[in-house]
Design a protein around this motif. Structure first.
Motif: not given
Length: 132
Positions: A34-40, A57-63, A82-87, A116-118
């Motif tokens: 499953i496509d999993v990323i770290s959002g925060y 994979e880590t999402l770029r944080l908003k500054k 980005r629309r990962p399957q899991v964030i 529709r993200n998980r």
């Protein structure tokens, strides 16, 4: 359109292992393809937690500049693109800084549901909220 799914890790206090459990669960999901990323993720300077973040994979944080200080926030816009399957998103009760798209992080998560993200989410019990 089907909404996303939410998994919340509750705990009665800080430091009881919510983020750690969330990251362990994410690793298992990722290992199944499953496509999993770290959002925060807020590791709170815990080496064991930081180690579990490695390799995700880590999402770029908003500054955002606020009163002369540069703050880093969850980047909802980037997550929606980005629309990962899991964030993975930590700190549900967090108040976003002025200039953010939403006032509270749980509102960011609601937008992810609509797309529709998980989400795997971690929160202290005292700040719980029901979702529609």
């Amino acid at each position: 359109m089907k909404k996303g799914k939410l998994k919340i890790y509750f705990g009665y206090a800080a430091g009881v292992g919510k983020t750690f459990a969330m990251l362990e669960g994410a690793r298992e999901v990722q290992e199944s393809g499953i496509d999993v990323i770290s959002g925060y993720i807020e590791p709170h300077n815990r080496p064991e937690t930081s180690k579990l973040i490695e390799g995700l994979e880590t999402l770029r944080l908003k500054k955002i500049n606020y009163k002369g200080i540069q703050l880093k926030e969850f980047n909802l816009e980037e997550a929606l693109i980005r629309r990962p399957q899991v964030i993975l998103v930590d700190e549900l009760a967090h108040t976003n800084c002025h200039g953010s798209r939403n006032k509270k992080r749980f509102q960011d998560i609601e937008e992810l549901f609509e797309s529709r993200n998980r989400c795997f989410y971690n929160n202290k019990y005292s700040a719980s909220r029901k979702f529609k």
